[in-house]
Design an enzyme around this catalytic site. Structure first.
Site, PDB file in Angstrom:
ATOM      1  N   LYS A  13       0.830  -1.216   0.000  1.00 19.79           N
ATOM      2  CA  LYS A  13       0.000   0.000   0.000  1.00 19.79           C
ATOM      3  C   LYS A  13       0.860   1.259   0.000  1.00 19.79           C
ATOM      4  O   LYS A  13       0.620   2.186  -0.756  1.00 19.79           O
ATOM      5  CB  LYS A  13      -0.915   0.041   1.245  1.00 19.79           C
ATOM      6  CG  LYS A  13      -1.860  -1.133   1.383  1.00 19.79           C
ATOM      7  CD  LYS A  13      -2.852  -0.932   2.527  1.00 19.79           C
ATOM      8  CE  LYS A  13      -2.210  -0.824   3.898  1.00 19.79           C
ATOM      9  NZ  LYS A  13      -1.542  -2.058   4.359  1.00 19.79           N
ATOM     10  N   ARG A  88      -9.250   0.719   9.376  1.00 11.89           N
ATOM     11  CA  ARG A  88      -8.774  -0.623   9.711  1.00 11.89           C
ATOM     12  C   ARG A  88      -9.794  -1.410  10.517  1.00 11.89           C
ATOM     13  O   ARG A  88      -9.531  -2.551  10.865  1.00 11.89           O
ATOM     14  CB  ARG A  88      -7.495  -0.516  10.530  1.00 11.89           C
ATOM     15  CG  ARG A  88      -6.211  -0.696   9.700  1.00 11.89           C
ATOM     16  CD  ARG A  88      -5.064  -0.369  10.618  1.00 11.89           C
ATOM     17  NE  ARG A  88      -3.842  -1.041  10.302  1.00 11.89           N
ATOM     18  CZ  ARG A  88      -2.790  -0.458   9.741  1.00 11.89           C
ATOM     19  NH1 ARG A  88      -2.856   0.784   9.363  1.00 11.89           N
ATOM     20  NH2 ARG A  88      -1.674  -1.138   9.555  1.00 11.89           N
ATOM     21  N   ARG A 127      12.199  -5.668   4.876  1.00 17.19           N
ATOM     22  CA  ARG A 127      12.102  -4.344   4.248  1.00 17.19           C
ATOM     23  C   ARG A 127      12.764  -3.262   5.099  1.00 17.19           C
ATOM     24  O   ARG A 127      12.822  -3.353   6.322  1.00 17.19           O
ATOM     25  CB  ARG A 127      10.641  -3.967   3.984  1.00 17.19           C
ATOM     26  CG  ARG A 127       9.842  -3.691   5.221  1.00 17.19           C
ATOM     27  CD  ARG A 127       8.414  -3.273   4.870  1.00 17.19           C
ATOM     28  NE  ARG A 127       7.640  -3.014   6.061  1.00 17.19           N
ATOM     29  CZ  ARG A 127       6.367  -2.669   6.063  1.00 17.19           C
ATOM     30  NH1 ARG A 127       5.703  -2.556   4.923  1.00 17.19           N
ATOM     31  NH2 ARG A 127       5.735  -2.424   7.189  1.00 17.19           N
ATOM     32  N   ARG A 160      11.676  -0.983  10.635  1.00 18.54           N
ATOM     33  CA  ARG A 160      10.646  -0.677  11.632  1.00 18.54           C
ATOM     34  C   ARG A 160      10.684  -1.709  12.755  1.00 18.54           C
ATOM     35  O   ARG A 160      10.813  -2.906  12.495  1.00 18.54           O
ATOM     36  CB  ARG A 160       9.272  -0.687  10.958  1.00 18.54           C
ATOM     37  CG  ARG A 160       8.988   0.583  10.212  1.00 18.54           C
ATOM     38  CD  ARG A 160       7.738   0.512   9.388  1.00 18.54           C
ATOM     39  NE  ARG A 160       6.567  -0.016  10.079  1.00 18.54           N
ATOM     40  CZ  ARG A 160       5.348  -0.034   9.561  1.00 18.54           C
ATOM     41  NH1 ARG A 160       5.156   0.452   8.336  1.00 18.54           N
ATOM     42  NH2 ARG A 160       4.340  -0.542  10.234  1.00 18.54           N
ATOM     43  N   ARG A 171       0.758  -8.817  13.704  1.00 17.57           N
ATOM     44  CA  ARG A 171       0.041  -7.799  12.908  1.00 17.57           C
ATOM     45  C   ARG A 171      -0.831  -8.454  11.836  1.00 17.57           C
ATOM     46  O   ARG A 171      -1.920  -7.973  11.529  1.00 17.57           O
ATOM     47  CB  ARG A 171       1.041  -6.826  12.280  1.00 17.57           C
ATOM     48  CG  ARG A 171       1.599  -5.866  13.328  1.00 17.57           C
ATOM     49  CD  ARG A 171       2.845  -5.169  12.848  1.00 17.57           C
ATOM     50  NE  ARG A 171       2.633  -4.343  11.693  1.00 17.57           N
ATOM     51  CZ  ARG A 171       3.564  -4.086  10.779  1.00 17.57           C
ATOM     52  NH1 ARG A 171       4.775  -4.588  10.895  1.00 17.57           N
ATOM     53  NH2 ARG A 171       3.294  -3.312   9.766  1.00 17.57           N
TER      54      ARG A 171
HETATM   55  P1  AMP Z   1       1.153   0.933   9.134  1.00 17.16           P
HETATM   56  O1  AMP Z   1       2.335   1.801   8.869  1.00 17.16           O
HETATM   57  O2  AMP Z   1      -0.060   1.285   8.319  1.00 17.16           O
HETATM   58  O3  AMP Z   1       1.490  -0.539   9.062  1.00 17.16           O
HETATM   59  O4  AMP Z   1       0.719   1.214  10.658  1.00 17.16           O
HETATM   60  C1  AMP Z   1       1.620   0.984  11.717  1.00 17.16           C
HETATM   61  C2  AMP Z   1       0.859   0.870  13.016  1.00 17.16           C
HETATM   62  O5  AMP Z   1       0.165   2.088  13.284  1.00 17.16           O
HETATM   63  C3  AMP Z   1      -0.222  -0.214  13.071  1.00 17.16           C
HETATM   64  O6  AMP Z   1       0.307  -1.497  13.365  1.00 17.16           O
HETATM   65  C4  AMP Z   1      -1.124   0.324  14.172  1.00 17.16           C
HETATM   66  O7  AMP Z   1      -0.540   0.115  15.445  1.00 17.16           O
HETATM   67  C5  AMP Z   1      -1.100   1.822  13.907  1.00 17.16           C
HETATM   68  N1  AMP Z   1      -2.167   2.241  12.961  1.00 17.16           N
HETATM   69  C6  AMP Z   1      -2.012   2.816  11.749  1.00 17.16           C
HETATM   70  N2  AMP Z   1      -3.204   3.074  11.193  1.00 17.16           N
HETATM   71  C7  AMP Z   1      -4.135   2.656  12.086  1.00 17.16           C
HETATM   72  C8  AMP Z   1      -5.556   2.633  12.081  1.00 17.16           C
HETATM   73  N3  AMP Z   1      -6.281   3.098  11.041  1.00 17.16           N
HETATM   74  N4  AMP Z   1      -6.183   2.120  13.172  1.00 17.16           N
HETATM   75  C9  AMP Z   1      -5.488   1.669  14.228  1.00 17.16           C
HETATM   76  N5  AMP Z   1      -4.153   1.639  14.298  1.00 17.16           N
HETATM   77  C10 AMP Z   1      -3.464   2.133  13.227  1.00 17.16           C
END
Ligand code: AMP
Length: 224
Positions: A13, A88, A127, A160, A171
């Site tokens: 994404k 989400r 990554r 990360r 996750r």
């Molecule tokens: P991402 O970079 O999109 O993988 O997001 C990293 C982390 O941020 C996730 O594992 C969640 O802990 C938090 N996060 C990001 N977007 C959301 C969302 N829409 N709802 C809840 N937690 C989020």
């Protein structure tokens, strides 16, 4: 153009959003990036979110819905957006629908990237992200003599914390339990399109661009 890029962690994404943002000149809104910046700057939002993120759990809906209100109502998102990482949960999706209604705008599409589970874990644990331009690389795309420098801008690359194997697997489980049910929510809207995210980055990109063109979403916005 207002679209959601949907899919499990590691489905591409962020990578696709960056390419679309460059091509169509539309802001890429990644809730994960916004939260990571808040954590790094130790803002009240970052302090609340940190623990959830490090454990690979979702940040509570109330916090995320507040954040998305702030971002989508800002000047930056006025003429469109590519949402990456939001919504989400079904609660977040319903809140987004309500917000867009209030703003009197509609979503043009929800583009879902499908990737097999083993591939997700492989991608997440392999990554690195550039701290300067945000580009994401697999280890075999990096220069052997300088594996911590971004091949594009020279910025420092980092891994990360939530991409370690155990948190990555957690996750994926969180995605399957909390986020995947959204597919049915959006399928009913008639604007849900699934793409094979196992293909090369460029092939996925062309597929998305093809869909957006077909929908005549991009005619005035395309900058190239
Ligand atoms: P991402 O970079 O999109 O993988 O997001 C990293 C982390 O941020 C996730 O594992 C969640 O802990 C938090 N996060 C990001 N977007 C959301 C969302 N829409 N709802 C809840 N937690 C989020």
């Amino acid at each position: 153009m207002r679209i959601i890029l949907f899919g499990p962690p590691g489905s591409g994404k962020g990578t696709q959003a960056k390419l679309l943002c460059e091509k169509f000149n539309i802001p890429h809104i990644s809730t994960g990036d916004l939260l990571r910046a808040a954590v790094a700057n130790r803002t009240p939002l970052g302090i609340k979110a940190k623990e959830y993120m490090e454990a690979g759990n979702l940040v509570p809906d109330e916090i995320m819905i507040g954040l998305i209100h702030e971002v989508l109502e800002s000047e930056r998102a006025k003429n469109g957006f590519i949402l990456d990482g939001f919504p989400r949960t079904v609660k977040q999706a319903k809140a987004l629908d309500q917000l867009l209604d209030e703003m009197d705008v509609t979503l043009d599409g929800i583009i879902s990237l499908r990737v097999e589970h083993e591939e997700i874990i492989r991608r997440l644990t392999d990554r690195k992200t550039c701290s300067s331009c945000g580009r994401i690389y697999k280890s075999d795309q990096l220069k052997k003599e300088n594996p911590n420098a971004c091949p594009y801008c020279g910025g420092e690359l980092f891994q990360r914390k939530d991409d370690d194997p155990e948190t990555a697997r957690h996750r994926l489980q969180v995605y399957l339990r909390e986020t995947k049910p959204l597919k049915d929510f959006y399928r009913k809207s008639g604007r849900f399109i699934q793409i094979d995210g196992m293909q090369d980055i460029a092939v996925v990109h062309e597929a998305i661009v093809g869909i957006l063109r077909q929908n005549r979403l991009s005619a005035q916005k395309e900058s190239m």
